[in-house]
Design an enzyme around this catalytic site. Structure first.
Site, mmCIF file in Angstrom:
data_model
loop_
_atom_site.group_PDB
_atom_site.id
_atom_site.type_symbol
_atom_site.label_atom_id
_atom_site.label_comp_id
_atom_site.label_asym_id
_atom_site.label_seq_id
_atom_site.Cartn_x
_atom_site.Cartn_y
_atom_site.Cartn_z
ATOM 1 N N SER A 56 0.808 -1.221 0.000
ATOM 2 C CA SER A 56 0.000 0.000 0.000
ATOM 3 C C SER A 56 0.841 1.270 0.000
ATOM 4 O O SER A 56 0.312 2.361 -0.154
ATOM 5 C CB SER A 56 -0.951 0.012 1.212
ATOM 6 O OG SER A 56 -0.244 0.294 2.393
ATOM 7 N N LYS A 84 1.693 4.378 7.047
ATOM 8 C CA LYS A 84 0.941 5.243 6.142
ATOM 9 C C LYS A 84 1.460 6.663 6.299
ATOM 10 O O LYS A 84 2.191 6.969 7.241
ATOM 11 C CB LYS A 84 -0.568 5.228 6.493
ATOM 12 C CG LYS A 84 -1.277 3.888 6.329
ATOM 13 C CD LYS A 84 -1.570 3.550 4.875
ATOM 14 C CE LYS A 84 -2.327 2.251 4.740
ATOM 15 N NZ LYS A 84 -1.511 1.063 5.067
#
Lengths: 420, 127
Positions: free
Chosen positions: B44, B81
């Site tokens: 991701s 993230k």
């Protein structure tokens, strides 16, 4: 002025650093081998679980309340401890580490208690944020009073983790509510004597004369009395060293191979000797033991107490003695399940008096030992030694691990995984 | 001339003094006491150059600022993230760098902590 920095439920807090999901959950850490509770989270303390109880006794309670348990993970606790100590050493020229999770900082360079409190609040948040370990800090003019202050810092949220005992009034109030059996440096037998004399709190004790303290508890008791009265007189460096050191393990499967048993026990011996040298002490006696499973009908035991004519902390000498014991008592085809080394009769190493009949060249031994320690510091604890190293793949499955968490900070294959 | 020859024989090598080497750890680890390591698993963050199998350096002493890549713990898992606080102040965003994933909104209802700030990733190019 001193500050005592004390990590809250240290082993449990270390486990929680890498398991944030356990933040408000009841958690215990068990001693490696016998499964006794050695650290409790606050939730577990509230359930009434006492320090030192065998885990099997509280198993029903643990299941009912979902208590999560870990076996001790000393590489992790040791690493986080040394990180904390390095942070603390930035704030003082004189850091006196008292245990794996406590240290005294000399803050006499600050001008008043308010400054000390401000600094300690900063230290506390630096450790909380940077490492993830909550600490309590007690500030006072003596170490014994710091202990009292840190006790309050831990129990009352209003202090925000930092409690100061500075004025006469603060001291009187703090000592009045402080049970005598909690005072640092007053042992169980002293407590009994004091209670016989009608002393229940630290304030009761302080209100008696110094002659009374010395009469009943001798010099150490008088020092404690003085410290509670605000007179700085105890140095951590003068406190007695550990009187015995143990290294023992349970094997996952019974070990029948003599050389494997010797290698494992050789490691225990090296660990114990290293610890002795680190605290600059030597031992006069060493117990060597190995036995088969307690659950087998017939138990076989290797056991001997070795007495050294000259007190020692020398790995080579100690390993030689260990191997002599194992080689004379070892039985073929016997599955040894547990083994260990214990040293006692420990004393400071201030120039060992050489025995008249000592055949060893002590200076040569020491030079060799120092060279080995240097290599092992650089290349890992087991780089070289006096017994052959156990092959890695065999070592991984040799010992029973129980519920031990990964070596998150000391082994690359054990670091956390970030899913993304 | 005789002097020069003499120097040649007895003068210590100027290189003997410079025993210092580049210490890459010192560059990657500014605060050793608060630095931890982790392994990446998943894709991701691949558009930000963070790939599965990479080793990342995490410094817990840093305060996460908008745009930092963080190691976060959310609903029972560690993840990486980009961190963004919401202008409303009521929540924060964890932004992936891969079009196949959508941003994650975090507020009080999530079990959420910023565990540390990622300072470097180490990507091995030789298999």
């Amino acid at each position: 002025m001193y500050a005592l920095v004390d990590c809250n439920n240290f082993f449990v807090s270390c486990e929680r650093v890498f398991r944030p999901d356990l933040r408000d959950k009841p958690v215990v850490v068990l001693s490696g081998n016998d499964g006794c509770v050695v650290a409790r989270s606050n939730e577990v303390k509230q359930l009434g679980v006492k320090m030192g109880v065998p885990f099997y006794q509280i198993r029903p309670l643990a299941e009912k309340h979902g208590i999560v348990h870990f076996s001790s993970n000393f590489p992790l606790y040791g690493d986080l401890s040394s990180r904390i100590m390095r942070i603390l050493s930035r704030y003082t020229d004189d850091l006196q580490q008292y245990s794996i999770d406590e240290a005294f900082l000399d803050l006499s360079y600050l001008s008043n208690a308010a400054e000390a409190r401000t600094l300690c609040l900063r230290i506390r948040s630096e450790i909380m944020h940077g490492i993830g370990i909550p600490v309590s800090i007690g500030i006072a003019s003596t170490k014994t009073l710091c202990k009292v202050a840190s006790h309050y810092a831990k129990r009352y949220a209003g202090y925000a983790g930092v409690c100061v005992i500075d004025t006469m009034d603060q001291r009187t109030k703090a000592l009045a509510a402080y049970p005598i059996d909690e005072v640092w440096g007053i042992g169980r037998r002293s407590v009994a004597k004091l209670q016989l004399n009608g002393i229940k709190t630290a304030l009761d004790f302080v209100n008696r004369t110094p002659a009374f303290a010395k009469n009943i508890l001798h010099q150490p008791g008088l020092n404690t009395w003085r410290e509670l009265n605000g007179e700085d007189c105890i140095s951590v460096r003068d406190l007695p060293e550990k009187q015995s050191i143990t290294c023992s393990r349970t094997f996952a499967h019974g070990v029948t191979d003599r050389s494997l048993l010797e290698q494992a026990m050789g490691r225990f011996c090296a660990r114990v000797a290293e610890k002795l040298r680190r605290q600059h002490s030597v031992c006069r006696q060493m117990i060597v033991f190995a036995h088969t499973s307690r659950f087998q009908e017939q138990q076989f035991v290797i056991q001997a107490t070795v007495t050294f004519s000259t007190p020692t902390a020398n790995t080579h000498e100690m390993t030689e003695a260990l191997l002599r014991v194992v080689r004379t008592q070892w039985r073929p085809d016997t599955p040894y399940k547990r083994a260990g080394v214990i040293v006692f009769n420990v004393s400071p190493d201030n120039g060992v008096q050489q025995s008249l009949f000592d055949a060893r060249d002590r200076q040569r031994d020491e030079r060799l030992q120092q060279a080995i320690d240097r290599i092992n510091t650089r290349h890992g604890q087991t780089a070289i030694g006096f017994t052959p190293n156990i092959p890695t793949e065999q070592a991984a499955s040799l010992y029973e691990v129980g519920a031990k968490s990964p070596a998150y900070t000391t082994r690359l294959s054990d670091i956390i995984t970030l899913k993304c | 001339m005789a002097l020069a020859e003499h120097l040649h024989a007895g003068f210590p090598s100027p290189a003997a003094d410079s025993t210092e080497r580049i210490d890459i750890t010192r560059e990657l680890v500014r605060h050793p006491e608060t630095t931890f390591y982790a392994r990446i698993e998943g894709d991701s963050m691949q558009d930000a150059g963070i790939f599965s199998g990479d080793l990342v350096v995490i410094d817990r002493s840093l305060q996460a600022a908008d745009g930092d890549y963080v190691a976060a713990y959310i609903d029972g898992e560690f993840t990486v993230k980009e961190f963004r606080s919401d202008p409303s102040g009521r929540c924060a965003w964890l932004i992936p760098h891969n079009d196949a994933y959508s941003p994650i909104r975090v507020d009080e209802d999530n079990a959420f902590v910023v565990w540390g700030v990622i300072t470097h990733t180490i990507h091995s190019v030789r298999r």
